[in-house]
Design a protein around this motif. Structure first.
Motif, mmCIF file in Angstrom:
data_model
loop_
_atom_site.group_PDB
_atom_site.id
_atom_site.type_symbol
_atom_site.label_atom_id
_atom_site.label_comp_id
_atom_site.label_asym_id
_atom_site.label_seq_id
_atom_site.Cartn_x
_atom_site.Cartn_y
_atom_site.Cartn_z
ATOM 1 N N ALA A 178 124.070 -85.406 18.762
ATOM 2 C CA ALA A 178 123.872 -84.628 20.080
ATOM 3 C C ALA A 178 122.869 -86.076 20.769
ATOM 4 O O ALA A 178 122.922 -86.228 22.282
ATOM 5 N N PHE A 179 122.388 -86.595 20.186
ATOM 6 C CA PHE A 179 120.867 -87.459 20.155
ATOM 7 C C PHE A 179 121.596 -88.709 21.209
ATOM 8 O O PHE A 179 122.120 -89.250 20.653
ATOM 9 N N ARG A 180 121.141 -89.384 22.127
ATOM 10 C CA ARG A 180 121.657 -90.908 22.405
ATOM 11 C C ARG A 180 120.795 -91.688 21.145
ATOM 12 O O ARG A 180 121.341 -92.798 20.815
ATOM 13 N N SER A 181 119.618 -91.525 21.018
ATOM 14 C CA SER A 181 118.901 -92.156 19.783
ATOM 15 C C SER A 181 120.346 -92.367 18.634
ATOM 16 O O SER A 181 120.022 -93.611 18.121
ATOM 17 N N ALA A 182 120.576 -91.257 18.090
ATOM 18 C CA ALA A 182 122.047 -91.719 17.768
ATOM 19 C C ALA A 182 123.105 -92.317 17.561
ATOM 20 O O ALA A 182 123.674 -93.267 16.757
ATOM 21 N N TRP A 183 123.091 -92.252 18.792
ATOM 22 C CA TRP A 183 124.238 -93.244 19.607
ATOM 23 C C TRP A 183 124.009 -94.644 19.820
ATOM 24 O O TRP A 183 125.148 -95.129 19.631
ATOM 25 N N THR A 184 122.802 -94.900 19.729
ATOM 26 C CA THR A 184 122.381 -96.245 19.949
ATOM 27 C C THR A 184 122.101 -96.803 18.542
ATOM 28 O O THR A 184 121.585 -98.047 18.397
ATOM 29 N N ASP A 185 121.767 -95.706 17.767
ATOM 30 C CA ASP A 185 120.872 -96.375 15.869
ATOM 31 C C ASP A 185 121.783 -97.610 15.550
ATOM 32 O O ASP A 185 123.155 -97.043 15.007
ATOM 33 N N VAL A 186 121.207 -98.550 14.741
ATOM 34 C CA VAL A 186 121.909 -99.657 14.528
ATOM 35 C C VAL A 186 122.624 -99.060 13.553
ATOM 36 O O VAL A 186 123.935 -99.315 13.016
ATOM 37 N N ALA A 187 122.119 -98.827 12.046
ATOM 38 C CA ALA A 187 122.406 -98.257 11.217
ATOM 39 C C ALA A 187 123.591 -97.401 11.107
ATOM 40 O O ALA A 187 124.287 -97.134 10.615
ATOM 41 N N VAL A 188 123.361 -96.380 11.720
ATOM 42 C CA VAL A 188 124.751 -94.938 12.643
ATOM 43 C C VAL A 188 125.719 -95.799 12.700
ATOM 44 O O VAL A 188 126.705 -95.372 12.089
ATOM 45 N N ASN A 189 125.628 -96.755 13.482
ATOM 46 C CA ASN A 189 126.907 -97.110 14.484
ATOM 47 C C ASN A 189 127.869 -98.654 12.412
ATOM 48 O O ASN A 189 128.519 -98.131 12.807
ATOM 49 N N ALA A 190 126.561 -98.765 12.149
ATOM 50 C CA ALA A 190 127.014 -99.696 10.684
ATOM 51 C C ALA A 190 128.302 -99.113 10.473
ATOM 52 O O ALA A 190 129.030 -99.330 9.616
ATOM 53 N N ALA A 191 127.242 -97.256 9.918
ATOM 54 C CA ALA A 191 128.280 -96.933 8.927
ATOM 55 C C ALA A 191 129.574 -96.055 9.253
ATOM 56 O O ALA A 191 130.386 -95.815 8.541
ATOM 57 N N THR A 192 129.910 -96.417 10.325
ATOM 58 C CA THR A 192 130.582 -95.487 11.101
ATOM 59 C C THR A 192 132.242 -96.781 12.095
ATOM 60 O O THR A 192 132.529 -95.949 13.293
ATOM 61 N N GLY A 193 132.066 -97.928 11.953
ATOM 62 C CA GLY A 193 132.782 -98.263 12.649
ATOM 63 C C GLY A 193 132.557 -98.477 13.960
ATOM 64 O O GLY A 193 133.149 -99.367 14.816
ATOM 65 N N ASN A 194 131.107 -98.528 13.926
ATOM 66 C CA ASN A 194 130.658 -98.403 15.792
ATOM 67 C C ASN A 194 131.601 -97.649 16.517
ATOM 68 O O ASN A 194 131.315 -98.505 17.775
ATOM 69 N N PHE A 195 131.925 -96.702 16.069
ATOM 70 C CA PHE A 195 131.890 -95.676 16.878
ATOM 71 C C PHE A 195 131.416 -95.067 18.068
ATOM 72 O O PHE A 195 131.892 -95.218 19.316
ATOM 73 N N PHE A 196 130.090 -95.166 18.323
ATOM 74 C CA PHE A 196 129.418 -94.172 19.075
ATOM 75 C C PHE A 196 128.851 -95.079 19.869
ATOM 76 O O PHE A 196 129.196 -94.961 21.066
ATOM 77 N N ALA A 197 128.368 -96.406 19.585
ATOM 78 C CA ALA A 197 127.884 -97.199 20.755
ATOM 79 C C ALA A 197 129.460 -98.061 21.591
ATOM 80 O O ALA A 197 129.252 -98.352 23.254
ATOM 81 N N ASP A 198 130.637 -97.666 21.008
ATOM 82 C CA ASP A 198 132.251 -98.117 21.504
ATOM 83 C C ASP A 198 132.542 -96.906 22.356
ATOM 84 O O ASP A 198 133.171 -97.769 23.497
ATOM 85 N N THR A 199 131.924 -96.025 22.123
ATOM 86 C CA THR A 199 132.460 -94.930 23.328
ATOM 87 C C THR A 199 130.955 -94.169 24.041
ATOM 88 O O THR A 199 131.524 -93.498 24.653
#
Length: 377
Positions: free
Chosen positions: A298-319
């Protein structure tokens, strides 16, 4: 007496049966300090519709979504968050959490759960089949003539999709109202959904979002779904995700999902239990643990995290824009009964190709029946 002789307090929690809903909670419970915590699971349909009072009679911790809060308040089955945590902690969570996820659990002057997981409706498609993804609802009928474009209509999702299309067209949802939707907007939204109730939608009629995304990941489902609750678990399995479609003004239309953790009245709360919830709601766990345990933090910091997005096909940043602009569902006591009945009516009318006015009249009648006068939305 040794530490092995000390009996730790035992708690039971209930979450939903999907890796996103279970894995991180179960793994964190293994290492919980000062308590033992067992997480049980129930189906997505049970999560969406089971009476919250009955669940709280059996469990100490209950993972719920925000349409249940009015029902929970009426049943007096959850402990208010402010009775468990300090105002400074709640304010810090308010700043940290993406979109209106914490606000969605605020009802009758208090918060009733803390959002562990954030989600909203987004667009999903097979990148190997869709070369140019439409951004607006007005572009989708033409695509549906060439590709398998399906609406998500199973269970409560027909009325949730309808609310989102209305939102893209300019409907307001944050004030009490006598009807579910402004009639002119509702007619236009129904027309859009009716135009997209073709063969692909009919073939997917019984599929909940998990089943639909499973089919898409296997290459057997629709090519594109304009509104479906986002699941990061499929973002590296051939399914791409982007923002929900916009209306003429460029407004994103999406209805918030996600889950929160509530503490039931039956729970014998201990400091160790509260510390465990604090840990789950920390940046360390939200950004550095949950995303790597099949979770959707739920944290915005996870949705914008570079490593998190790199591991998830940019799912968080894209949505992220969709979740930041998401609409809330009705949360009054009776909201679950309303969304169940209204979805059934709307789904049948779309399949039958009915004109909009009669079914919209029926939905408004249901809304008035299940919405007590003066209740919060």
């Amino acid at each position: 007496m040794t530490m092995a002789d000390v009996k730790l307090p035992a708690f039971r929690g209930l979450t939903w049966d999907h890796p996103r809903g279970y894995n991180a909670l179960a793994r964190a419970a293994v290492d919980a300090e000062g308590l033992t915590l067992q997480w049980d699971r129930h189906s997505l349909e049970g999560f969406e519709s089971a009476p919250i009072g009955e669940l709280c009679d059996r469990y100490d911790l209950v993972v719920l979504d925000h349409p249940h809060v009015g029902e929970a308040v009426a049943a007096d089955c959850l402990i208010p968050v402010k009775d468990l945590f300090g105002a400074d902690e709640i304010a810090a969570w308010q700043d940290a959490i993406a979109g209106p996820s914490l606000d969605s659990y605020f009802y009758a002057g208090r918060h009733w759960a803390l959002p562990l997981d954030a989600a909203t409706q987004v667009m999903a498609w097979r990148a190997d089949r869709i070369e140019q993804v439409p951004a607006a609802w007005s572009d989708l009928p033409a695509l549906a003539e060439r590709r398998a474009v399906a609406l998500s209509l199973a269970g409560p999702h027909a009325i949730l999709s309808f609310q989102s299309v209305c939102g893209a067209l300019g409907a307001q949802h944050d004030t009490p109202r006598a009807t579910f939707m402004d009639r002119d907007i509702a007619i236009e939204a129904y027309g859009i959904m009716r135009a997209l109730t073709g063969d692909a939608t009919r073939a997917a009629l019984a599929m909940n979002p998990i089943a639909m995304l499973d089919a898409m990941a296997a290459g057997e489902g629709p090519d594109l779904v304009p509104l479906i609750y986002g699941y990061v678990n499929y973002a590296t399995r051939g399914v791409r995700f982007g923002n929900a479609p916009v209306g003429p003004s460029g407004r994103i239309g999406s209805t918030l999902g996600g889950t929160g953790i509530g503490v039931s009245r039956r729970c014998k709360v201990t400091p160790a239990l509260l510390d465990h919830i604090r840990l789950l709601m920390s940046d360390t766990v939200q950004r550095g643990f949950i995303p790597f345990q099949d979770g959707q933090p739920a944290f915005r910091s996870a949705w914008t995290d570079v490593a998190v997005n790199a591991a998830t096909g940019n799912f968080f940043a894209d949505t992220l824009p969709s979740i930041e602009q998401a609409l809330l569902r009705p949360r009054h006591n009776g909201a679950i009964a309303f969304q169940t009945a209204a979805s059934s009516l709307l789904r049948q009318a779309l399949v039958d190709g009915d004109c909009g006015a009669p079914v919209l009249d029926a939905i408004d009648d249901l809304y008035r029946t299940h919405h007590p006068a003066g209740a919060e939305t």
